[in-house]
Design an enzyme around this catalytic site. Structure first.
Site, PDB file in Angstrom:
ATOM      1  N   GLY A 164       5.541 -21.105  31.754  1.00 18.59           N
ATOM      2  CA  GLY A 164       5.201 -21.406  32.897  1.00 18.59           C
ATOM      3  C   GLY A 164       4.600 -22.725  33.133  1.00 18.59           C
ATOM      4  O   GLY A 164       4.329 -23.312  32.294  1.00 18.59           O
ATOM      5  N   ASP A 165       4.655 -23.064  34.613  1.00 17.48           N
ATOM      6  CA  ASP A 165       4.377 -24.520  34.883  1.00 17.48           C
ATOM      7  C   ASP A 165       2.787 -24.572  35.009  1.00 17.48           C
ATOM      8  O   ASP A 165       2.086 -23.406  35.292  1.00 17.48           O
ATOM      9  CB  ASP A 165       5.003 -25.231  35.841  1.00 17.48           C
TER      10      ASP A 165
ATOM     11  N   GLN B 146      18.952 -32.040  47.795  1.00 17.21           N
ATOM     12  CA  GLN B 146      18.735 -31.703  46.353  1.00 17.21           C
ATOM     13  C   GLN B 146      18.728 -32.731  45.468  1.00 17.21           C
ATOM     14  O   GLN B 146      18.337 -32.437  43.958  1.00 17.21           O
ATOM     15  CB  GLN B 146      19.569 -30.464  45.930  1.00 17.21           C
TER      16      GLN B 146
ATOM     17  N   THR C  76      12.768 -14.095  38.345  1.00 21.16           N
ATOM     18  CA  THR C  76      11.678 -14.878  38.086  1.00 21.16           C
ATOM     19  C   THR C  76      10.215 -14.422  38.309  1.00 21.16           C
ATOM     20  O   THR C  76       9.994 -13.501  39.182  1.00 21.16           O
ATOM     21  CB  THR C  76      11.846 -16.206  38.686  1.00 21.16           C
TER      22      THR C  76
ATOM     23  N   GLU D 142      20.184 -15.304  38.240  1.00 19.11           N
ATOM     24  CA  GLU D 142      18.943 -15.316  38.262  1.00 19.11           C
ATOM     25  C   GLU D 142      18.421 -15.189  39.656  1.00 19.11           C
ATOM     26  O   GLU D 142      18.878 -16.189  40.692  1.00 19.11           O
ATOM     27  CB  GLU D 142      18.446 -16.624  37.472  1.00 19.11           C
TER      28      GLU D 142
ATOM     29  N   HIS E 268      12.260 -30.885  27.344  1.00 16.86           N
ATOM     30  CA  HIS E 268      11.198 -30.277  28.167  1.00 16.86           C
ATOM     31  C   HIS E 268      10.502 -31.546  28.348  1.00 16.86           C
ATOM     32  O   HIS E 268      10.070 -32.215  27.543  1.00 16.86           O
ATOM     33  CB  HIS E 268      10.473 -29.079  27.496  1.00 16.86           C
TER      34      HIS E 268
HETATM   35  P1  FAD Z   1       7.150 -23.609  25.679  1.00 17.88           P
HETATM   36  O1  FAD Z   1       8.154 -23.132  24.843  1.00 17.88           O
HETATM   37  O2  FAD Z   1       5.613 -23.144  25.508  1.00 17.88           O
HETATM   38  O3  FAD Z   1       7.145 -25.148  25.736  1.00 17.88           O
HETATM   39  C1  FAD Z   1       6.153 -25.890  26.637  1.00 17.88           C
HETATM   40  C2  FAD Z   1       6.009 -27.237  25.975  1.00 17.88           C
HETATM   41  O4  FAD Z   1       5.026 -27.178  24.792  1.00 17.88           O
HETATM   42  C3  FAD Z   1       7.304 -27.859  25.538  1.00 17.88           C
HETATM   43  O5  FAD Z   1       7.297 -29.273  25.787  1.00 17.88           O
HETATM   44  C4  FAD Z   1       7.365 -27.728  23.833  1.00 17.88           C
HETATM   45  O6  FAD Z   1       7.828 -28.659  22.980  1.00 17.88           O
HETATM   46  C5  FAD Z   1       5.699 -27.683  23.545  1.00 17.88           C
HETATM   47  N1  FAD Z   1       5.403 -26.646  22.594  1.00 17.88           N
HETATM   48  C6  FAD Z   1       5.852 -25.598  22.475  1.00 17.88           C
HETATM   49  N2  FAD Z   1       5.297 -24.967  21.308  1.00 17.88           N
HETATM   50  C7  FAD Z   1       4.367 -25.889  20.806  1.00 17.88           C
HETATM   51  C8  FAD Z   1       3.485 -25.842  19.583  1.00 17.88           C
HETATM   52  N3  FAD Z   1       3.138 -24.828  18.843  1.00 17.88           N
HETATM   53  N4  FAD Z   1       2.657 -26.997  19.421  1.00 17.88           N
HETATM   54  C9  FAD Z   1       2.868 -28.073  20.239  1.00 17.88           C
HETATM   55  N5  FAD Z   1       3.718 -28.088  21.372  1.00 17.88           N
HETATM   56  C10 FAD Z   1       4.498 -26.996  21.654  1.00 17.88           C
HETATM   57  N6  FAD Z   1       8.799 -20.750  35.156  1.00 17.88           N
HETATM   58  C11 FAD Z   1       8.079 -19.999  35.714  1.00 17.88           C
HETATM   59  O7  FAD Z   1       6.954 -20.099  36.197  1.00 17.88           O
HETATM   60  N7  FAD Z   1       8.621 -18.500  36.069  1.00 17.88           N
HETATM   61  C12 FAD Z   1       9.722 -18.260  35.735  1.00 17.88           C
HETATM   62  O8  FAD Z   1      10.398 -17.136  35.848  1.00 17.88           O
HETATM   63  C13 FAD Z   1      10.576 -19.340  34.887  1.00 17.88           C
HETATM   64  N8  FAD Z   1      11.972 -19.156  34.427  1.00 17.88           N
HETATM   65  C14 FAD Z   1      12.387 -19.918  33.872  1.00 17.88           C
HETATM   66  C15 FAD Z   1      13.743 -19.571  33.176  1.00 17.88           C
HETATM   67  C16 FAD Z   1      14.612 -20.522  32.270  1.00 17.88           C
HETATM   68  C17 FAD Z   1      15.805 -20.171  31.751  1.00 17.88           C
HETATM   69  C18 FAD Z   1      13.899 -21.805  31.823  1.00 17.88           C
HETATM   70  C19 FAD Z   1      14.598 -22.824  31.054  1.00 17.88           C
HETATM   71  C20 FAD Z   1      12.594 -22.129  32.502  1.00 17.88           C
HETATM   72  C21 FAD Z   1      11.761 -21.335  33.352  1.00 17.88           C
HETATM   73  N9  FAD Z   1      10.653 -21.632  33.782  1.00 17.88           N
HETATM   74  C22 FAD Z   1       9.961 -20.543  34.519  1.00 17.88           C
HETATM   75  C23 FAD Z   1       9.992 -22.911  33.764  1.00 17.88           C
HETATM   76  C24 FAD Z   1       8.996 -22.733  32.632  1.00 17.88           C
HETATM   77  O9  FAD Z   1       7.958 -22.311  32.794  1.00 17.88           O
HETATM   78  C25 FAD Z   1       8.499 -24.284  32.259  1.00 17.88           C
HETATM   79  O10 FAD Z   1       9.824 -25.103  32.156  1.00 17.88           O
HETATM   80  C26 FAD Z   1       7.476 -24.567  31.471  1.00 17.88           C
HETATM   81  O11 FAD Z   1       7.039 -26.044  31.496  1.00 17.88           O
HETATM   82  C27 FAD Z   1       7.505 -24.465  29.857  1.00 17.88           C
HETATM   83  O12 FAD Z   1       7.965 -23.157  29.655  1.00 17.88           O
HETATM   84  P2  FAD Z   1       8.430 -22.705  28.156  1.00 17.88           P
HETATM   85  O13 FAD Z   1       8.577 -21.373  28.203  1.00 17.88           O
HETATM   86  O14 FAD Z   1       9.875 -23.526  27.805  1.00 17.88           O
HETATM   87  O15 FAD Z   1       7.351 -23.342  27.270  1.00 17.88           O
END
Ligand code: FAD
Length: 308
Positions: A125-126, A236, A49, A18, A173
């Protein structure tokens, strides 16, 4: 080739990588030179990313402030196109909900289709800096599961079928109230159409094995690929837990702190720790290992030499 097919056809576990798009101003040659050392190990795919634009308030006349949207890095689309052009490797752009409307996401998917991209990582995304909780763009998506469903629906309407990856969190998460809920939400992403999971980095394999067992028990059957990052500096020990909401085992912390002033020793300690994780994961039946290179090829290359 689709990642689900690469996994199904593998004869042995493989490594994937990545990378983070470089800051604006970096040349294409510089980008490709930073990736070239990995290519000797024939990674089947490289993830790129995706970064949300940042919001800046700049002072104006009379004590006013104006809002500016700032993009610091090159887009993942530009980076993917350059890699596709130069190397024989699949590119996997990350796509995030944050900062984009459904229409804008549809436009990006059209670009990916045009580029012949077959795999996408779908993420929420965050939050923006200073924002307590993630706020979706008006007309955008709140959860990654909605994005997965949107990618599937785009595929149906446009005669293309992307292979979709989603993120999983062996240490939960940080927003989820507990692991059970987080895994239930992960399952929603798979039910919406995700084909594989790549995990957040972790430094204690026990977290991964427990997470994998819990996912299987919850009925999640898609491949789960562990994500690893070799630490390279004592600094880190603070930045990684802060950025990714995870624990670093005390043995690793103690060893690095004892050599905090010796950069070479810290680099070595991080490398050996990650190598041991790698060896253990390979003994325990993972299909692949995903390396977060975060702008540092050297330590990842050293691990690839040892195992792949
Ligand atoms: P989701 O799966 O939507 O989950 C987010 C939160 O909401 C979790 O706590 C989950 O339990 C909760 N949730 C999900 N669905 C529901 C629902 N229906 N009802 C209530 N709660 C719910 N960030 C970037 O900005 N750019 C990147 O390129 C990037 N790459 C990443 C690659 C990997 C492999 C990983 C693990 C993370 C990456 N991230 C990246 C970080 C990620 O965007 C953050 O961790 C973000 O906060 C959560 O993303 P997610 O897709 O897991 O969210």
């Amino acid at each position: 080739m689709k990642i689900k097919d690469i996994i199904a056809a593998r004869e042995k576990p493989f490594a994937s990588l990545e990378i983070v798009p470089p800051l604006k101003g970096v040349t294409k040659d510089e980008l490709l030179d930073s990736i070239r050392p990995f290519m000797e190990f024939k990674p089947p795919y490289i993830n790129v990313t995706c970064h949300r634009d940042e919001i800046e308030f700049r002072p104006g006349p009379g004590g006013t402030f104006t809002r500016h949207t700032v993009r610091r890095r090159l887009s993942e689309t530009a980076v993917c196109a350059s890699i596709q052009d130069a190397f024989d490797v699949e590119v996997v752009p990350h796509l995030i909900c944050g900062g984009a409307t459904a229409e804008q996401i549809g436009d990006t998917l059209s670009d990916f289709k045009f580029m012949g991209i077959e795999n996408i990582m779908a993420l929420r995304g965050d939050s923006l800096l200073g924002e307590k909780r993630f706020t979706p763009e008006p007309g955008g998506y709140r959860y990654a599961s909605e994005l997965v469903a949107a990618i599937r629906s785009f595929g149906r309407e446009n005669g293309t079928e992307f292979c979709i990856g989603v993120g999983g969190y062996p240490e939960k998460h940080f927003e989820a109230p507990n692991m059970e809920t987080d895994i239930a939400n992960l399952k929603r992403k798979v039910e919406a159409g995700a084909d594989f999971i790549i995990t957040q980095m972790f430094f204690d394999n026990a977290h991964f094995y427990e997470f994998r067992d819990r996912c299987r028990f919850a009925g999640i059957s898609v491949p789960i690929i562990p994500g690893l990052k070799p630490l390279s500096s004592a600094r880190q020990l603070e930045s990684i837990p802060d950025l990714f909401s995870l624990d670093i085992p005390q043995d690793l912390v103690r060893e690095m702190q004892a050599h905090a002033d010796d950069k070479a020793a810290c680099y070595r300690i991080g490398l050996e720790w990650c190598s041991e994780q790698c060896a253990d994961l390979l003994r325990n039946g993972v299909p692949a290992i995903h390396f977060y290179t975060m702008g540092r090829p050297d330590n990842t290359v050293e691990i690839l030499k040892r195992f792949f």
